[in-house]
Design a protein around this motif. Structure first.
Motif, short mmCIF file in Angstrom:
data_model
loop_
_atom_site.label_atom_id
_atom_site.label_comp_id
_atom_site.label_asym_id
_atom_site.label_seq_id
_atom_site.Cartn_x
_atom_site.Cartn_y
_atom_site.Cartn_z
N ILE A 132 29.37 53.35 46.88
CA ILE A 132 28.71 52.68 45.75
C ILE A 132 27.80 53.67 45.00
O ILE A 132 27.78 53.72 43.78
N LYS A 133 27.08 54.50 45.76
CA LYS A 133 26.17 55.46 45.12
C LYS A 133 26.95 56.51 44.33
O LYS A 133 26.49 57.02 43.33
N LYS A 134 28.12 56.82 44.81
CA LYS A 134 28.95 57.81 44.12
C LYS A 134 29.56 57.23 42.84
O LYS A 134 29.53 57.86 41.78
N HIS A 135 30.09 56.03 42.93
CA HIS A 135 30.86 55.48 41.80
C HIS A 135 30.05 54.58 40.87
O HIS A 135 30.52 54.25 39.77
N LYS A 136 28.87 54.16 41.29
CA LYS A 136 27.96 53.33 40.48
C LYS A 136 28.47 51.90 40.22
O LYS A 136 27.68 50.98 40.09
N LEU A 137 29.77 51.77 40.06
CA LEU A 137 30.35 50.44 39.86
C LEU A 137 31.52 50.29 40.84
O LEU A 137 32.43 51.13 40.85
N VAL A 138 31.47 49.24 41.66
CA VAL A 138 32.47 49.10 42.73
C VAL A 138 32.95 47.66 42.83
O VAL A 138 32.17 46.72 42.69
N TYR A 139 34.26 47.50 43.04
CA TYR A 139 34.83 46.19 43.34
C TYR A 139 35.25 46.16 44.80
O TYR A 139 35.82 47.13 45.30
N LEU A 140 34.95 45.06 45.48
CA LEU A 140 35.38 44.86 46.85
C LEU A 140 36.36 43.70 46.83
O LEU A 140 36.04 42.64 46.28
N LYS A 141 37.56 43.90 47.39
CA LYS A 141 38.52 42.79 47.35
C LYS A 141 39.36 42.70 48.61
O LYS A 141 39.72 43.71 49.20
N PRO A 142 39.68 41.47 49.02
CA PRO A 142 40.50 41.28 50.21
C PRO A 142 41.93 41.74 49.93
O PRO A 142 42.46 41.46 48.85
N ARG A 143 42.56 42.45 50.88
CA ARG A 143 43.88 43.04 50.61
C ARG A 143 44.95 41.98 50.39
O ARG A 143 45.96 42.24 49.78
N ASN A 144 44.73 40.75 50.90
CA ASN A 144 45.71 39.68 50.70
C ASN A 144 45.25 38.62 49.71
O ASN A 144 45.83 37.55 49.63
N GLY A 145 44.20 38.92 48.97
CA GLY A 145 43.65 37.92 48.05
C GLY A 145 44.53 37.72 46.82
O GLY A 145 45.35 38.55 46.47
N THR A 146 44.35 36.56 46.18
CA THR A 146 44.99 36.30 44.89
C THR A 146 44.03 35.49 44.03
O THR A 146 43.13 34.83 44.54
N GLY A 147 44.27 35.53 42.73
CA GLY A 147 43.52 34.68 41.80
C GLY A 147 42.02 34.95 41.76
O GLY A 147 41.25 34.09 41.36
N GLY A 148 41.62 36.14 42.18
CA GLY A 148 40.20 36.49 42.10
C GLY A 148 39.37 35.99 43.28
O GLY A 148 38.15 36.11 43.28
N ARG A 149 40.05 35.45 44.30
CA ARG A 149 39.31 34.92 45.46
C ARG A 149 38.65 36.03 46.27
O ARG A 149 39.27 37.05 46.56
N GLY A 150 37.40 35.82 46.63
CA GLY A 150 36.70 36.75 47.53
C GLY A 150 36.39 38.11 46.94
O GLY A 150 36.11 39.05 47.67
N ILE A 151 36.45 38.24 45.61
CA ILE A 151 36.21 39.55 44.99
C ILE A 151 34.72 39.71 44.64
O ILE A 151 34.10 38.80 44.11
N LEU A 152 34.17 40.87 44.97
CA LEU A 152 32.75 41.15 44.72
C LEU A 152 32.63 42.37 43.83
O LEU A 152 33.49 43.26 43.84
N ARG A 153 31.55 42.40 43.06
CA ARG A 153 31.30 43.52 42.16
C ARG A 153 29.87 43.98 42.39
O ARG A 153 28.94 43.17 42.35
N ILE A 154 29.71 45.25 42.66
CA ILE A 154 28.37 45.79 42.87
C ILE A 154 28.15 46.93 41.88
O ILE A 154 28.95 47.86 41.79
#
Ligand SMILES: Nc1ncnc2c1ncn2[C@@H]1O[C@H](COP(=O)(O)OP(=O)(O)O)[C@@H](O)[C@H]1O
Ligand SMILES: [Mg+2]
Length: 355
Positions: A132-154
């Protein structure tokens, strides 16, 4: 099969109607509808006269257009078992692997790699803090997710704090939180991240009104068995949403108009060409590993400099986005193409058999 559970019934009706004009009968069934002795299926058939779906026992069709959504491991194994039981049928598409496997495979291709956001598997809090410190903007997502479920943005803000936003596994928008550097590790720990998560460089897709956006491109096989880009549409996320998915409240927009809000005209055309070119490369590359495919819905992002990024590849894409932006021809083609491709496949088989 429960009709109410078939969320795509309206699409299947259009397929059925288009199929009729092309000389194809469209039957709708799930793996559960196969007779135990495997000689017949209990299918839904759209009856033109009454305008209703009718249940009927029929033979197992020659061609399968698999639209089964991932509904947990039990259903998944039923669909897989069907493929194993009937290996001789013609399948229009193939299942793809999870987001992490696809990402790794994509990165093996020199022409795709420059379009991939840096992505790693979640390996723990300290690595994620560093990322996160390196990229400043990061998305975290479940590898089997769909439709935006469980996605986080930091996002690291200019003040050095962090803004944490996202959706839970049921797609409910979480209360945004501003946290300090000292709180970051504890916050990540509370999010319940597992090895199932991917940690990905975020692309800045925020429009002046604060909403995020991206693009959904549909590439399909045509009636000559060749890949053809059917269309591409923009998607604008709901207010306060960090994802653009239509099922998450996003709205659709024409690609050109959406790009023209951010780029001069000449650059818009170049970006569109770049998106299309990338789609053909992705489709060819995937087929090399997974075998013959029918269509792909490709999620693309365009950063503020105009560079195109690949976010995700969907093997069972919806096409409603084209209806929503009023591109009627594209929408009709998007429905017709799998059927035209099916006819081409049948013709190929006939030729092979007569040889
Ligand atoms: N790396 C990223 N940078 C910016 N936005 C992203 C990124 N990854 C995902 N998104 C946003 O989240 C949405 C959903 O992500 P995606 O990877 O397509 O998963 P899903 O399978 O849930 O659709 C995307 O359409 C986009 O709006
Ligand atoms: Mg997606």
């Amino acid at each position: 099969m429960n009709k109410k559970k078939l969320e795509e019934l309206a699409f299947f009706q259009k397929l059925s109607q288009r199929g009729r004009t092309l000389g194809l009968d469209v039957l709708v069934f799930t793996a559960e509808d196969v007779k135990p002795d495997q000689t017949a299926i209990r299918a839904l058939v759209f009856d033109r006269t009454s305008g209703k779906w009718i249940r009927r026992w029929t033979n197992i069709p020659d061609l399968i257009y698999d639209r089964c959504r991932y509904q947990g491991p039990v259903k998944y194994h039923q669909v897989k078992a069907f493929r194993n039981q009937f290996p001789k049928l013609i399948y229009l598409g193939r299942p793809l692997a999870n987001k992490w496997v696809i990402y790794q495979y994509m990165s093996e291709n020199d022409r795709i790699a420059p379009h991939l956001p840096v992505t790693v598997k979640f390996t723990g809090i300290p690595d994620t803090v560093k990322f996160i410190k390196k990229h400043k903007l990061v998305y975290l997502k479940p590898r089997n997710g769909t439709g935006g479920r469980g996605i986080l943005r930091i996002e690291q803000t200019s003040s050095g704090n962090y803004l944490v936003q996202g959706r839970n596994a049921n797609r409910v928008i979480l209360q945004p939180q501003r946290i300090s550097d000292a709180q970051l590790a504890a916050k990540l720990g509370a999010l319940g991240l597992t090895e199932q998560y991917l940690v990905q460089q975020g692309i800045n897709l925020v429009l002046p009104d604060g909403r995020v956006h991206d693009f959904r491109l549909l590439i399909q096989k045509n009636g000559r068995g060749q890949w053809d880009v059917t269309g591409c549409a923009g998607r604008i996320g709901a207010p306060r949403s960090i994802t653009s998915n239509l099922h998450g409240g996003g709205t659709a927009a024409q690609t050109e108009q959406l790009l023209a809000r951010r780029f001069p005209r000449a650059q818009v055309a170049a970006i569109e060409r770049s998106m299309h070119r990338l789609a053909y490369i992705i489709a060819d590359h995937l087929e090399q590993k997974y075998g013959s495919l029918c269509e792909l819905g490709i999620d693309l992002a365009v950063d503020p400099k105009g560079h195109v990024w690949l976010l995700e590849v969907n093997p069972k894409p919806s096409r409603e986005v084209f209806r929503k932006i009023g591109e009627k021809d594209v929408y009709a083609r998007a429905i017709s193409r799998p059927l035209e491709y099916a006819l081409w496949l049948l013709k190929q088989r006939k030729q092979r058999r007569s040889e």
